[in-house]
Design a protein around this motif. Structure first.
Motif, mmCIF file in Angstrom:
data_model
loop_
_atom_site.group_PDB
_atom_site.id
_atom_site.type_symbol
_atom_site.label_atom_id
_atom_site.label_comp_id
_atom_site.label_asym_id
_atom_site.label_seq_id
_atom_site.Cartn_x
_atom_site.Cartn_y
_atom_site.Cartn_z
ATOM 1 N N GLU A 161 0.822 -1.207 0.000
ATOM 2 C CA GLU A 161 0.000 0.000 0.000
ATOM 3 C C GLU A 161 0.859 1.260 0.000
ATOM 4 O O GLU A 161 0.404 2.321 -0.440
ATOM 5 N N PHE A 162 2.110 1.127 0.471
ATOM 6 C CA PHE A 162 2.956 2.304 0.641
ATOM 7 C C PHE A 162 4.290 2.182 -0.081
ATOM 8 O O PHE A 162 5.319 2.598 0.417
ATOM 9 N N ARG A 163 4.256 1.602 -1.264
ATOM 10 C CA ARG A 163 5.348 1.770 -2.207
ATOM 11 C C ARG A 163 4.911 2.776 -3.259
ATOM 12 O O ARG A 163 3.746 3.168 -3.309
ATOM 13 N N VAL A 164 5.850 3.193 -4.119
ATOM 14 C CA VAL A 164 5.567 4.334 -4.994
ATOM 15 C C VAL A 164 4.833 3.869 -6.260
ATOM 16 O O VAL A 164 5.380 3.860 -7.360
ATOM 17 N N HIS A 165 3.572 3.482 -6.060
ATOM 18 C CA HIS A 165 2.713 3.107 -7.177
ATOM 19 C C HIS A 165 1.630 4.155 -7.421
ATOM 20 O O HIS A 165 0.789 3.983 -8.307
ATOM 21 N N ARG A 166 1.673 5.228 -6.625
ATOM 22 C CA ARG A 166 0.708 6.326 -6.745
ATOM 23 C C ARG A 166 1.474 7.629 -6.565
ATOM 24 O O ARG A 166 2.639 7.621 -6.167
ATOM 25 N N PRO A 167 0.848 8.755 -6.841
ATOM 26 C CA PRO A 167 1.538 10.025 -6.590
ATOM 27 C C PRO A 167 1.967 10.148 -5.134
ATOM 28 O O PRO A 167 1.217 9.752 -4.219
ATOM 29 N N MET A 168 3.162 10.675 -4.919
ATOM 30 C CA MET A 168 3.696 10.782 -3.558
ATOM 31 C C MET A 168 2.738 11.518 -2.627
ATOM 32 O O MET A 168 2.526 11.091 -1.488
ATOM 33 N N GLU A 169 2.153 12.593 -3.076
ATOM 34 C CA GLU A 169 1.270 13.355 -2.192
ATOM 35 C C GLU A 169 0.041 12.560 -1.803
ATOM 36 O O GLU A 169 -0.460 12.683 -0.683
ATOM 37 N N THR A 170 -0.456 11.736 -2.698
ATOM 38 C CA THR A 170 -1.601 10.877 -2.366
ATOM 39 C C THR A 170 -1.225 9.872 -1.287
ATOM 40 O O THR A 170 -1.979 9.638 -0.334
ATOM 41 N N ILE A 171 -0.051 9.301 -1.435
ATOM 42 C CA ILE A 171 0.425 8.321 -0.452
ATOM 43 C C ILE A 171 0.601 8.991 0.910
ATOM 44 O O ILE A 171 0.170 8.454 1.942
ATOM 45 N N LEU A 172 1.211 10.152 0.929
ATOM 46 C CA LEU A 172 1.432 10.848 2.193
ATOM 47 C C LEU A 172 0.118 11.301 2.817
ATOM 48 O O LEU A 172 -0.030 11.296 4.045
ATOM 49 N N GLN A 173 -0.850 11.664 1.985
ATOM 50 C CA GLN A 173 -2.170 12.008 2.523
ATOM 51 C C GLN A 173 -2.791 10.818 3.226
ATOM 52 O O GLN A 173 -3.424 10.970 4.280
ATOM 53 N N ASP A 174 -2.622 9.620 2.678
ATOM 54 C CA ASP A 174 -3.148 8.419 3.330
ATOM 55 C C ASP A 174 -2.452 8.167 4.661
ATOM 56 O O ASP A 174 -3.104 7.818 5.659
ATOM 57 N N ALA A 175 -1.135 8.327 4.689
ATOM 58 C CA ALA A 175 -0.394 8.120 5.941
ATOM 59 C C ALA A 175 -0.826 9.136 6.992
ATOM 60 O O ALA A 175 -0.977 8.798 8.178
ATOM 61 N N LYS A 176 -1.039 10.363 6.572
ATOM 62 C CA LYS A 176 -1.498 11.389 7.507
ATOM 63 C C LYS A 176 -2.919 11.115 7.964
ATOM 64 O O LYS A 176 -3.246 11.248 9.157
ATOM 65 N N ALA A 177 -3.774 10.711 7.025
ATOM 66 C CA ALA A 177 -5.167 10.431 7.370
ATOM 67 C C ALA A 177 -5.275 9.280 8.368
ATOM 68 O O ALA A 177 -6.144 9.287 9.248
#
Length: 256
Positions: free
Chosen positions: A96-112
């Motif tokens: 879920e947290f490798r770079v298969h999506r835009p970085m900001e989207t991934i970081l938004q998920d981690a923050k959420a």
């Protein structure tokens, strides 16, 4: 389920004879709600006197889980990604947290994930990030401290005390489930040999003994053999010269 624990007990005896000790912790993944299996996990934790770091899937976590855990301080909430969804292509291992999506989207998920669990567990949430499937890209890990995370937990002995500046690495090392085969208990003899080898490597300074030795479980999929082995393993380790490790609430402050 019969197991021969002699080689582990012999290793633990050497630790005691040499006046050594090792830190020990327990992580259990994929909680979202109270279940009979969670009852069993909590009861085992209380019986053994060792807390469980419960890696909770934030998107699906229920308020009932928060109420349940408020009465059980032996269950310690940590962040398990966001939705436990696989974004890797079919030819790669799930993540879920490798770079298969835009970085900001991934970081938004981690923050959420942290924001959601902070709302459910305002006083007890630990700043630990547990990526689903124990996989995370280094460039994403490097950004976790910006989100208020202080600990990253994946699997296998760590190669460095820090996964990134400001981010401690505290992994898990012993998982009793045969994920690629029966999905029941892995070979008990092999598990005991692995635990023994992990401790021997620490004693002989081939591995970092300051890293807490982590037992990883998944209460929702345990059968009786897995429950029984987990209890026996933890009993043997606790009877050895183990010191219990619990993730601190906060060390470097929280930007939120």
């Amino acid at each position: 389920m019969m197991a021969d624990w002699r080689i582990l007990d012999e290793e633990l005896a050497i630790w005691r004879d040499q006046g050594l000790s090792f830190p020990l912790w327990w992580r259990d993944d994929d909680a979202i709600a109270p279940t009979p299996q969670l009852d069993q996990l909590s009861a085992l934790s209380e019986r053994l006197g060792i807390s469980v770091h419960l890696a909770i899937i934030p998107r699906d976590a229920t308020s009932e889980l928060a109420t349940y855990m408020a009465r059980r301080p032996n269950l310690i909430p940590v962040v398990h990604g966001w939705a436990h969804e696989n974004h890797a292509p079919p030819e790669e291992k799930k993540s879920e947290f490798r770079v298969h999506r835009p970085m900001e989207t991934i970081l938004q998920d981690a923050k959420a994930g942290k924001t959601r669990l902070r709302s459910l567990f305002p006083d007890s949430l630990r700043p630990m990030f547990v990526p689903p499937w124990n996989r995370i890209a280094p460039e994403i890990a490097a950004r976790l401290p910006d989100l208020g995370y202080e600990i990253l937990s994946t699997a296998t002995p760590r190669t460095s005390a820090q996964a990134a500046p400001g981010l401690e690495q505290v992994n898990t090392h012993i998982d009793p489930i045969d994920w690629r085969g029966s999905r029941s208990l892995a070979d008990p003899a092999a598990l005991i040999q692995k635990a023994t080898a992990l401790l021997r490597d620490r004693r002989e300074r081939h591995a970092d003994n300051s890293e807490p030795l982590g037992v990883l479980t998944h209460h929702l999929v345990h059968d009786q053999d897995i429950w029984a082995f987990t209890e026996a393993l933890l009993k043997h380790l606790l009877d050895g010269p183990a010191t219990l490790w619990i993730a601190p609430r906060h060390g470097n402050g929280d930007p939120e």
